[in-house]
Design a protein around this motif. Structure first.
Motif, PDB file in Angstrom:
ATOM      1  N   TYR A   1      -9.236  -3.024  -0.919  1.00 28.19           N
ATOM      2  CA  TYR A   1      -9.821  -1.729  -0.569  1.00 28.19           C
ATOM      3  C   TYR A   1      -8.772  -0.619  -0.595  1.00 28.19           C
ATOM      4  CZ  TYR A   1     -13.544  -4.695   1.185  1.00 28.19           C
ATOM      5  OH  TYR A   1     -14.531  -5.621   1.287  1.00 28.19           O
ATOM      6  N   SER A   2      -9.204   0.525  -1.078  1.00 25.34           N
ATOM      7  CA  SER A   2      -8.341   1.701  -0.950  1.00 25.34           C
ATOM      8  C   SER A   2      -8.440   2.190   0.492  1.00 25.34           C
ATOM      9  CB  SER A   2      -8.805   2.800  -1.900  1.00 25.34           C
ATOM     10  OG  SER A   2     -10.039   3.325  -1.445  1.00 25.34           O
ATOM     11  N   PHE A   3      -7.487   3.021   0.897  1.00 27.74           N
ATOM     12  CA  PHE A   3      -7.559   3.545   2.261  1.00 27.74           C
ATOM     13  C   PHE A   3      -8.856   4.309   2.461  1.00 27.74           C
ATOM     14  CE2 PHE A   3      -6.975   6.341   5.769  1.00 27.74           C
ATOM     15  CZ  PHE A   3      -6.282   5.565   6.662  1.00 27.74           C
TER      16      PHE A   3
ATOM     17  N   ARG B   1       0.821  -1.201   0.000  1.00 32.36           N
ATOM     18  CA  ARG B   1       0.000   0.000   0.000  1.00 32.36           C
ATOM     19  C   ARG B   1       0.861   1.261   0.000  1.00 32.36           C
ATOM     20  NH1 ARG B   1      -5.311   0.466   1.145  1.00 32.36           N
ATOM     21  NH2 ARG B   1      -5.449  -1.566   2.144  1.00 32.36           N
TER      22      ARG B   1
ATOM     23  N   GLU C   1     -11.762   3.892   1.172  1.00 26.61           N
ATOM     24  CA  GLU C   1     -12.932   3.040   1.414  1.00 26.61           C
ATOM     25  C   GLU C   1     -13.008   2.621   2.881  1.00 26.61           C
ATOM     26  OE1 GLU C   1     -13.785   0.684  -2.721  1.00 26.61           O
ATOM     27  OE2 GLU C   1     -11.796   0.475  -1.867  1.00 26.61           O
TER      28      GLU C   1
ATOM     29  N   TRP D   1      -7.746  -3.167   5.532  1.00 25.89           N
ATOM     30  CA  TRP D   1      -6.407  -2.783   5.090  1.00 25.89           C
ATOM     31  C   TRP D   1      -5.620  -3.977   4.558  1.00 25.89           C
ATOM     32  CZ3 TRP D   1      -4.838   0.643   9.893  1.00 25.89           C
ATOM     33  CH2 TRP D   1      -5.564   1.840   9.823  1.00 25.89           C
TER      34      TRP D   1
END
Lengths: 264, 56, 548
Positions: free
Chosen positions: C485-487, A83, C489, C474
């Motif tokens: 998921y994006s952060f 991420r 979301e 996460w």
């Protein structure tokens, strides 16, 4: 044994000593080795110090309590590395007095934020986060653009940093105010000194788009753009790990496999 | 620093454990020492006394 | 307040205040271009205000010598009042700051009202303002009773109480102005930190001198906990706050430590502030007031001793569990994790000891909301310490860290344990201190109890949900092996929980307001009606109660 303890306890002073003794051991054992250890902090010959403007920006980051919602510490977990980027190394915060690792991610991690977005994006986002990211819950920081940055005392800030161990040269300290000015005014005479002292790679731009003055916005954006960019060490280490862990990465099944535990 | 890192870590890892064990034995001895029983009983009850003045 | 001071103490107070006023003046002058100047004025104004009070109330007559036959409780009384004021203020800011996460524009575009500045205002007001004043007030009360000795003199307790509150005001007003070290729970800058050290040394001095005068041979265990609180907090505070100020005219300072050392020092502090401020201190409170209220001796005195040394020894090792999977060396993480798990033993020994004390008095717990406050506090203490040990396990921590789960855990401890034991204690202590047979309205205590309990439960459940959902989102991968998921979301998913959390906090705040009203009316009752004789109190008051 009992008699000794009774005596200790009857005279309250002995009791006090006992508490201090008991309680201090754990801290000493855990913290003391960290000061001698060279391995906790990796080598990063390319590591540079913060410029005066970036340091001022960092102080604004601290002042506004950004660390309460944003961490600057990518853990050695697969999902975090995917991420946010390569996991954080100790060396990356060796000039951070204090560290801003954070403890909560109401917003995303910022350890590798530098260079991800344009200056204009940062300025717009700080003025009203919801203009850029409609779902954001971040406060507005419009006044940063309105406030002039105090730069006359930056030399004193650099000396204090030097006193706690950051290798600022006397020349850097003497020119701190000019360098802050120069870093955000690329066309001025002061700009050259900045790249001389802090390296060619230093960002020298009008961060907030306003050339007439140095604002707090300039400083904060300059800081945000350098996050994770003071050294390449983390990327180099990641490249090294990558070849050895390729197979592991292929399978990709584990959600939170500790990376780097082999490297430690 | 005078001591090198390996030594400090070794001390931390080994003596910490011995220290923990010694401490536990010491505290248990004190708590269960027969002669202390009366003192503890007294302390336990003493706060319940309904007397609210300093003794002189 | 003033009439109880001897002439010598009045002079000592005057000199101290003049000195402080001069320091304030110096700060205001040196820091005129800096927020330090504003703090100079705060110091100057508060000290001149107190000088005025001192001079206007000093009439030259020495206090009645008969006062020495009584305990000295005036500082305790003021401490209780200050503590409740900080509670309401701090909880109000807490509700506000919680609401900001659901409605981010509640900052009104003001710098001082943004989340990052209000958050330390909230934490400092509740921990140091509410909790700290409660600890000072109760410790002075317990110290005198268990030592059967009056405080050595009348000046230093006032110095400690008022000086401590000056520290809190400097800290909190500083955060509004943006003066902060960014070290969590130690945000106050260098000059406030130095002042706290001075106050703390005097506080320790009171303890030691009173213990030296004690008439009981044995030091009651509650004092052990209070002593550990005072000593270890001093140690932590001094080490963690080592810093070099930019200049004598700057509020800003730079921490002596950097990076990984700073992180370890900070969480060694942060964790042990929880251990010795929010645990040891309040356990001291519990070991005195719970048996007192239940009118039953503590279940096992031995167990309380064993858990005391266990807590004192082991907490110190556990701080590194805040830094799992970070750049901290692996062995330090493992050490922290192991000790965090072992720590459950003394923690549960304390919680069990409290509950076993109530065994056989459950009917009283049912009927008496004050005792119920204490019982629930012990239950939450047990739950929170279990949760804490669990969260310190590395794989669990990989999920919980950085999420709202941590916030939920902290509030289970802070609301469920610390605040509940304090409210229970205050409801015992206020009638004793103001010489009343009972609190103004037991019914309102009942209201407070249910508001506090339901607020805590709503809060904690909201945060458990949001934290675990956050942590799972996460780390969720989809079938193609990328993050699902994006952060953003994960943030959007939090909204209902953030609203629920603000509501839970509001309930708790409402309870504290009800409690403050009840305490205030009890005090008013004491002013209106002459003191009622009670079996545990002298029939006539020998010295006039003045000052608060």
């Amino acid at each position: 044994m009992s008699e000794l303890h009774r005596k200790l306890e009857r005279s309250a002073v002995g009791f006090v000593v006992a508490i201090i003794f008991m309680a201090s051991i754990g801290g000493l054992v855990e913290i003391a080795p960290l000061f001698t250890i060279d391995e906790t902090v990796e080598d990063a010959p390319d590591m540079r110090v913060y410029t005066p403007l970036e340091l001022a920006g960092r102080n604004i980051y601290i002042r506004e309590g950004c660390y309460a919602c944003h961490s600057q510490m990518i853990r050695t977990l697969q999902d975090e590395v995917e991420r946010y980027g390569p996991y954080s190394l100790a060396v990356e915060s060796q000039y951070d007095h204090p560290m801003l690792w954070g403890s909560k991610r109401t917003g995303p991690d910022l350890a590798r934020l530098g260079g991800k977005y344009s200056d204009a994006w940062h300025v717009a986002h700080l003025i009203n986060p919801r203009d850029v990211v409609p779902e954001s819950v971040m406060p507005k920081y419009g006044w940063l653009q309105r406030n002039d940055l105090r730069i006359d005392d930056l030399g004193a800030h650099l000396s204090a940093m030097k006193a706690v161990g950051v290798p600022y040269s006397d020349e850097m300290i003497a020119n701190a105010t000019n360098d802050a000015f120069g870093q955000t005014l690329p066309d001025s005479d002061f700009a050259e000194g900045v790249s001389e002292r802090y390296g060619e790679e230093t960002n020298i731009r009008e961060f907030d788009g306003d050339t007439s003055r140095v604002t707090e916005m300039d400083a904060l954006v300059a800081y945000l753009q350098i996050l994770g960019r003071l050294t390449d060490a983390a990327y180099q280490q990641a490249a090294g790990n990558q070849s050895s862990q390729d197979q592991q990465a292929q399978s990709q099944q584990a959600q939170s496999q500790p990376l780097g535990s082999t490297a430690k | 620093m005078i001591a090198d890192h390996e030594t400090l870590v070794a001390i931390a890892k080994s003596w910490g454990l011995f220290y923990l064990i010694a401490m536990s034995i010491g505290v248990l001895l004190y708590a269960f020492w027969p002669r202390n029983r009366k003192r503890f009983e007294k302390a336990k009850m003493s706060i319940l006394e309904k007397d609210d003045r300093p003794w002189h | 307040m003033v009439s109880q001071l001897t002439p010598g103490e009045r002079i000592a107070a005057l000199i101290t205040l003049i000195l402080l006023a001069v320091i304030g003046l110096f700060m205001a002058a040196a820091g005129r271009a800096d927020p330090l100047g504003a703090h100079g004025f705060v110091v100057l104004l508060s000290s001149t205000g107190l000088i005025f009070l001192l001079l206007s109330k000093s009439n030259g007559t020495p206090p009645d010598p008969a006062r020495l036959l009584q305990y000295y409780d005036d500082p305790t009384k003021l401490g209780i009042i200050l503590s409740m004021i900080w509670a309401v203020f701090g909880l109000f800011i807490g509700v506000w700051v919680a609401s900001l996460l659901a409605w981010p524009d509640l900052t009104f575009d003001a710098a001082w009202a943004s989340f990052g500045r209000l958050r330390p205002v909230h934490t400092t007001s509740v921990i140091f303002g509410f909790g700290g004043n409660a600890l000072i007030a109760t410790s002075l009360h317990v110290l005198q009773r268990t030592s059967r000795a009056r405080l050595p003199e009348q000046f230093s307790p006032w110095f400690v109480l008022l000086g401590y509150n000056l520290f809190c005001i400097l800290a909190v007003s500083g955060y509004f102005l943006g003066v902060t070290q960014s070290k969590e729970y130690a945000e106050a800058e260098w000059y406030a930190d130095i002042w706290l050290v001075i106050v703390w040394v005097v506080y320790f001095g009171i303890y030691i001198r009173t213990l030296a005068r004690r008439q009981e041979p044995h030091i009651y265990v509650a004092n052990w906990y209070y002593m550990a609180f005072i000593l270890v907090v001093a140690m932590l505070h001094i080490v963690n706050n080592l810093a070099i100020p930019v200049s004598m005219g700057h509020a800003k300072s730079y921490s002596a430590f950097s990076g990984v050392q700073d992180a370890m020092t900070q969480w060694w502090y942060g964790h042990n502030a929880v251990a010795f401020f929010l645990t040891a201190g309040f356990l001291g409170m519990m070991y005195y007031y719970l048996p007192k209220r239940a009118e039953r001796p503590i279940f096992s005195y031995r167990l309380s001793i064993i858990s005391f040394w266990g807590i004192t020894f082991m907490y110190m090792w556990a701080g590194s569990h805040h830094l799992h999977y970070t750049a901290l060396p692996h062995w330090v993480q493992t050490l922290g994790m192991s000790f965090s798990i072992v720590l459950l033993v003394p923690s549960w020994a304390s919680a069990g000891n409290a509950l076993a004390t109530l065994n056989g008095a459950w009917h009283r717990v049912r009927d008496d909301a004050t005792l119920r406050f204490m019982m629930v506090a012990a239950v939450f203490y047990g739950l929170t310490t279990f949760e804490g040990s669990f969260m310190a396990i590395r794989p669990v921590n990989s999920l919980s860290h950085y999420t709202d789960w941590t916030i939920g855990h902290v509030h289970a401890g802070a609301l469920g344990w610390v605040a509940m034991i304090t409210f229970g204690t205050f409801y015992c202590l206020v009638p004793w201190m103001w010489k009343q047979e009972r609190i103004y309205s037991p019914k309102l205590v009942e209201w407070h109890f249910w508001l506090a309990l339901s607020g805590t439960i709503v809060y904690v459940f909201a945060m458990w949900n949001s934290g675990i959902i956050q942590g799972l989102m996460w780390r969720t991968y989809n079938e193609s092996g990328t993050l699902t998921y994006s952060f953003l979301e994960s943030l959007v998913a939090m909204e209902p929980y953030y609203i629920a959390r603000a509501f839970g906090g509001f309930l708790f705040l409402a309870g504290a307001v009800v409690g403050s009203y009840n305490i205030w009316m009890t005090i008013r009752m004491a002013r209106g009606v002459p003191a009622t004789p009670m079996d545990d109190l002298p029939v006539s008051r020998l010295a006039p109660e003045a000052g608060e």
